[in-house]
Design a protein around this motif. Structure first.
Motif, PDB file in Angstrom:
ATOM      1  N   ALA A 182       0.828  -1.203   0.000  1.00  0.00           N
ATOM      2  CA  ALA A 182       0.000   0.000   0.000  1.00  0.00           C
ATOM      3  C   ALA A 182       0.866   1.259   0.000  1.00  0.00           C
ATOM      4  O   ALA A 182       0.614   2.210  -0.749  1.00  0.00           O
ATOM      5  CB  ALA A 182      -0.931   0.000   1.212  1.00  0.00           C
ATOM      6  N   GLY A 183       1.909   1.258   0.823  1.00  0.00           N
ATOM      7  CA  GLY A 183       2.782   2.425   0.901  1.00  0.00           C
ATOM      8  C   GLY A 183       3.565   2.666  -0.371  1.00  0.00           C
ATOM      9  O   GLY A 183       3.714   3.805  -0.828  1.00  0.00           O
ATOM     10  N   ALA A 184       4.067   1.590  -0.974  1.00  0.00           N
ATOM     11  CA  ALA A 184       4.860   1.715  -2.198  1.00  0.00           C
ATOM     12  C   ALA A 184       3.986   2.173  -3.360  1.00  0.00           C
ATOM     13  O   ALA A 184       4.392   3.025  -4.153  1.00  0.00           O
ATOM     14  CB  ALA A 184       5.525   0.379  -2.522  1.00  0.00           C
ATOM     15  N   ALA A 185       2.781   1.601  -3.475  1.00  0.00           N
ATOM     16  CA  ALA A 185       1.879   2.006  -4.551  1.00  0.00           C
ATOM     17  C   ALA A 185       1.456   3.465  -4.382  1.00  0.00           C
ATOM     18  O   ALA A 185       1.366   4.214  -5.363  1.00  0.00           O
ATOM     19  CB  ALA A 185       0.660   1.092  -4.580  1.00  0.00           C
ATOM     20  N   ALA A 186       1.210   3.878  -3.140  1.00  0.00           N
ATOM     21  CA  ALA A 186       0.830   5.265  -2.881  1.00  0.00           C
ATOM     22  C   ALA A 186       1.981   6.208  -3.236  1.00  0.00           C
ATOM     23  O   ALA A 186       1.778   7.252  -3.863  1.00  0.00           O
ATOM     24  CB  ALA A 186       0.432   5.438  -1.423  1.00  0.00           C
ATOM     25  N   ALA A 187       3.205   5.840  -2.856  1.00  0.00           N
ATOM     26  CA  ALA A 187       4.365   6.682  -3.145  1.00  0.00           C
ATOM     27  C   ALA A 187       4.533   6.884  -4.650  1.00  0.00           C
ATOM     28  O   ALA A 187       4.938   7.956  -5.107  1.00  0.00           O
ATOM     29  CB  ALA A 187       5.625   6.057  -2.553  1.00  0.00           C
ATOM     30  N   ILE A 199       6.030  10.359   4.264  1.00  0.00           N
ATOM     31  CA  ILE A 199       6.231   8.907   4.169  1.00  0.00           C
ATOM     32  C   ILE A 199       7.670   8.558   4.505  1.00  0.00           C
ATOM     33  O   ILE A 199       7.938   7.608   5.255  1.00  0.00           O
ATOM     34  CB  ILE A 199       5.875   8.406   2.752  1.00  0.00           C
ATOM     35  CG1 ILE A 199       4.388   8.596   2.467  1.00  0.00           C
ATOM     36  CG2 ILE A 199       6.237   6.931   2.611  1.00  0.00           C
ATOM     37  CD1 ILE A 199       3.988   8.249   1.050  1.00  0.00           C
ATOM     38  N   GLY A 200       8.617   9.329   3.958  1.00  0.00           N
ATOM     39  CA  GLY A 200      10.028   9.070   4.220  1.00  0.00           C
ATOM     40  C   GLY A 200      10.382   9.191   5.689  1.00  0.00           C
ATOM     41  O   GLY A 200      11.245   8.463   6.191  1.00  0.00           O
ATOM     42  N   ALA A 201       9.712  10.099   6.383  1.00  0.00           N
ATOM     43  CA  ALA A 201       9.976  10.306   7.813  1.00  0.00           C
ATOM     44  C   ALA A 201       9.211   9.329   8.685  1.00  0.00           C
ATOM     45  O   ALA A 201       9.374   9.322   9.911  1.00  0.00           O
ATOM     46  CB  ALA A 201       9.629  11.737   8.206  1.00  0.00           C
ATOM     47  N   GLY A 202       8.365   8.503   8.073  1.00  0.00           N
ATOM     48  CA  GLY A 202       7.573   7.552   8.849  1.00  0.00           C
ATOM     49  C   GLY A 202       6.377   8.168   9.523  1.00  0.00           C
ATOM     50  O   GLY A 202       5.731   7.527  10.362  1.00  0.00           O
ATOM     51  N   GLU A 203       6.044   9.411   9.170  1.00  0.00           N
ATOM     52  CA  GLU A 203       4.924  10.101   9.801  1.00  0.00           C
ATOM     53  C   GLU A 203       3.597   9.849   9.084  1.00  0.00           C
ATOM     54  O   GLU A 203       2.533  10.143   9.631  1.00  0.00           O
ATOM     55  CB  GLU A 203       5.200  11.610   9.842  1.00  0.00           C
ATOM     56  CG  GLU A 203       6.426  11.967  10.688  1.00  0.00           C
ATOM     57  CD  GLU A 203       6.730  13.454  10.641  1.00  0.00           C
ATOM     58  OE1 GLU A 203       5.856  14.218  10.167  1.00  0.00           O
ATOM     59  OE2 GLU A 203       7.832  13.855  11.061  1.00  0.00           O
ATOM     60  N   ALA A 204       3.666   9.346   7.862  1.00  0.00           N
ATOM     61  CA  ALA A 204       2.450   9.048   7.104  1.00  0.00           C
ATOM     62  C   ALA A 204       2.444   7.576   6.718  1.00  0.00           C
ATOM     63  O   ALA A 204       3.408   7.075   6.143  1.00  0.00           O
ATOM     64  CB  ALA A 204       2.367   9.926   5.858  1.00  0.00           C
ATOM     65  N   GLU A 258      -5.843  -0.436   9.076  1.00  0.00           N
ATOM     66  CA  GLU A 258      -5.495  -0.389  10.501  1.00  0.00           C
ATOM     67  C   GLU A 258      -4.131   0.269  10.687  1.00  0.00           C
ATOM     68  O   GLU A 258      -3.152  -0.122  10.071  1.00  0.00           O
ATOM     69  CB  GLU A 258      -5.476  -1.798  11.091  1.00  0.00           C
ATOM     70  CG  GLU A 258      -6.859  -2.400  11.278  1.00  0.00           C
ATOM     71  CD  GLU A 258      -6.801  -3.772  11.924  1.00  0.00           C
ATOM     72  OE1 GLU A 258      -7.626  -4.038  12.802  1.00  0.00           O
ATOM     73  OE2 GLU A 258      -5.934  -4.573  11.539  1.00  0.00           O
ATOM     74  N   GLY A 259      -4.088   1.287  11.528  1.00  0.00           N
ATOM     75  CA  GLY A 259      -2.830   1.979  11.795  1.00  0.00           C
ATOM     76  C   GLY A 259      -2.461   3.018  10.764  1.00  0.00           C
ATOM     77  O   GLY A 259      -1.418   3.669  10.879  1.00  0.00           O
ATOM     78  N   ALA A 260      -3.295   3.208   9.733  1.00  0.00           N
ATOM     79  CA  ALA A 260      -2.997   4.191   8.698  1.00  0.00           C
ATOM     80  C   ALA A 260      -3.296   5.605   9.188  1.00  0.00           C
ATOM     81  O   ALA A 260      -4.215   5.827   9.976  1.00  0.00           O
ATOM     82  CB  ALA A 260      -3.808   3.893   7.441  1.00  0.00           C
ATOM     83  N   THR A 261      -2.514   6.555   8.707  1.00  0.00           N
ATOM     84  CA  THR A 261      -2.771   7.972   9.008  1.00  0.00           C
ATOM     85  C   THR A 261      -3.490   8.655   7.848  1.00  0.00           C
ATOM     86  O   THR A 261      -4.149   9.675   8.036  1.00  0.00           O
ATOM     87  CB  THR A 261      -1.452   8.719   9.268  1.00  0.00           C
ATOM     88  OG1 THR A 261      -0.619   8.623   8.097  1.00  0.00           O
ATOM     89  CG2 THR A 261      -0.713   8.107  10.457  1.00  0.00           C
ATOM     90  N   HIS A 262      -3.329   8.096   6.645  1.00  0.00           N
ATOM     91  CA  HIS A 262      -3.956   8.651   5.449  1.00  0.00           C
ATOM     92  C   HIS A 262      -4.519   7.518   4.601  1.00  0.00           C
ATOM     93  O   HIS A 262      -4.095   6.364   4.729  1.00  0.00           O
ATOM     94  CB  HIS A 262      -2.947   9.442   4.602  1.00  0.00           C
ATOM     95  CG  HIS A 262      -2.366  10.635   5.280  1.00  0.00           C
ATOM     96  ND1 HIS A 262      -1.408  10.530   6.282  1.00  0.00           N
ATOM     97  CD2 HIS A 262      -2.597  11.965   5.110  1.00  0.00           C
ATOM     98  CE1 HIS A 262      -1.074  11.750   6.693  1.00  0.00           C
ATOM     99  NE2 HIS A 262      -1.782  12.623   6.004  1.00  0.00           N
ATOM    100  N   ILE A 263      -5.451   7.869   3.745  1.00  0.00           N
ATOM    101  CA  ILE A 263      -6.034   6.895   2.816  1.00  0.00           C
ATOM    102  C   ILE A 263      -5.966   7.457   1.401  1.00  0.00           C
ATOM    103  O   ILE A 263      -6.332   8.623   1.172  1.00  0.00           O
ATOM    104  CB  ILE A 263      -7.498   6.588   3.175  1.00  0.00           C
ATOM    105  CG1 ILE A 263      -7.591   5.935   4.552  1.00  0.00           C
ATOM    106  CG2 ILE A 263      -8.130   5.671   2.128  1.00  0.00           C
ATOM    107  CD1 ILE A 263      -9.022   5.729   5.045  1.00  0.00           C
ATOM    108  N   LEU A 264      -5.482   6.651   0.493  1.00  0.00           N
ATOM    109  CA  LEU A 264      -5.557   6.989  -0.928  1.00  0.00           C
ATOM    110  C   LEU A 264      -6.800   6.299  -1.464  1.00  0.00           C
ATOM    111  O   LEU A 264      -6.888   5.069  -1.470  1.00  0.00           O
ATOM    112  CB  LEU A 264      -4.310   6.497  -1.667  1.00  0.00           C
ATOM    113  CG  LEU A 264      -4.264   6.796  -3.177  1.00  0.00           C
ATOM    114  CD1 LEU A 264      -4.268   8.305  -3.427  1.00  0.00           C
ATOM    115  CD2 LEU A 264      -3.039   6.166  -3.820  1.00  0.00           C
ATOM    116  N   ALA A 265      -7.775   7.109  -1.862  1.00  0.00           N
ATOM    117  CA  ALA A 265      -9.084   6.570  -2.245  1.00  0.00           C
ATOM    118  C   ALA A 265      -9.395   6.894  -3.698  1.00  0.00           C
ATOM    119  O   ALA A 265      -8.946   7.907  -4.244  1.00  0.00           O
ATOM    120  CB  ALA A 265     -10.170   7.149  -1.340  1.00  0.00           C
TER     121      ALA A 265
END
Length: 347
Positions: A89-94, A107-112, A148-155
């Motif tokens: 999910a993170g890689a596809a979003a990036a 994302i790089g800082a681990g905050e998202a 679960e545990g996500a801070t943002h959603i790509l919808a």
């Protein structure tokens, strides 16, 4: 020209496999599948320490600045161990945030941490769907990943456009046959969009390619398990692997698998260098591995005989992972249709 993995790429994959051998052993996967939060947390902590979240984030945004081929190697290792992870999910979003450096920096800082609610890109269901009105997203999305545990959603909205919103609390677990991963129903009510990436084609190509890599890893694991079992299981005083029929089954699985690996590597390389055939190859890789993975899952189970259906060996975790991957982000038929459209073969 030699097209092979670099020493750094081999080291990346081998190092991750070493981490997963302990944190995602079959015993740990069983615990996670049964809902053991401690086991799931230990695996997530191990992968976080490894630094996977920032792999595709450019160096100037605080990430590792690696390519999609490296991401595919990581996803293959995760699939080999049927490890639940938010990496896909993170890689596809990036991949979708080339025009949003602020999000990439987070994302790089681990905050998202991103979840995906993009079912609308590939399927429609009655009573579900997201719509955008005055910069706000409302509706219901099904089979959302890594929520679960996500801070943002790509919808994805019903019109096929992507939007970023902050994570919501209105989520309901959805059960699939794959207990190694969790999916949710997400309800949005006037969620303010933080951005609308225009790279939907690259996002979908990246997501499908990573799913293909995950299936490659899971199928390789099933092949390895079948070969090992055939070498030790004896009938009539000799290993079953010495029988011609079993040899042929294992050889056919290997023959099906290797073209998929080459196709995935080529697609990842093409996307990394901006080659126009990259999205086409990514769709074809998804389609091919969906079919080949299904064949290998079935054949490996047959090599194991009656034992293949028992929980003792745990083959069903890989079997079901491959089954869900077949439909994730679109069926093989949809992926082939997308490839045809990109080549101008369909209106």
């Amino acid at each position: 020209m030699e097209f092979a993995l670099s020493e750094d790429q081999r080291l990346l994959q081998d190092s991750l496999k070493g981490v997963l051998a302990g944190a995602a052993s079959l015993d740990q996967i069983r615990k996670i599948a049964l809902g053991d939060a401690d086991a799931a947390g230990a695996l997530e902590a191990a992968l976080s320490e490894f630094g996977l979240a920032s792999l595709l984030v450019p160096e100037d945004a605080g990430g590792l600045g690696l390519g999609l081929l490296d991401a595919c190697l990581v996803q293959e290792a995760l699939g080999y161990h049927v490890a639940p992870s938010r990496f896909l999910a993170g890689a596809a979003a990036a991949a979708a945030f080339t025009d949003y450096p602020d999000l990439l920096t987070l994302i790089g800082a681990g905050e998202a941490k991103f979840g995906l609610a993009v079912t609308e890109l590939t399927s429609r269901r009655d009573g579900a769907g997201l719509s955008l009105a005055k910069g706000k997203l409302s509706g219901k999305a099904l089979l959302a990943m890594s929520i679960e545990g996500a801070t943002h959603i790509l919808a994805a909205a019903a019109d096929g456009n992507l939007h970023v919103v902050e994570a919501v609390t209105e989520i309901v677990p959805m059960q699939t046959i794959d207990r190694t991963r969790t999916f949710h129903e997400v309800k949005l009510t006037g969620a303010k969009t933080l951005g609308s990436p225009k790279t939907g084609e690259r996002f979908l190509a990246t997501a499908r390619l990573l799913v293909a890599a995950d299936t490659l890893g899971a199928a390789q694991a099933m092949l390895d398990k079948a070969v090992a079992y055939a070498a030790e299981r004896q009938q009539f005083g000799r290993p079953i692997g010495s029988f011609q029929a079993v040899k042929h089954m294992c050889a056919e699985m290997a023959a099906k698998l290797e073209p998929g690996r080459a196709l995935i590597w080529h697609a990842a390389h093409a996307l990394d260098i901006g080659d126009g055939e990259g999205p086409v190859m990514a769709n074809l890789a998804k389609s091919y591995m969906a079919e080949a993975g299904t064949f290998i899952a079935r054949t490996s189970t047959e090599v194991h005989g009656g034992m293949g259906f028992t929980d003792l060996l745990g083959l069903h975790y890989w079997f079901k992972r491959i089954g869900v991957n077949r439909q994730l982000f679109g069926s093989p038929e949809q992926a082939r249709e997308s490839a045809a459209e990109l080549q101008g073969l369909l209106a």
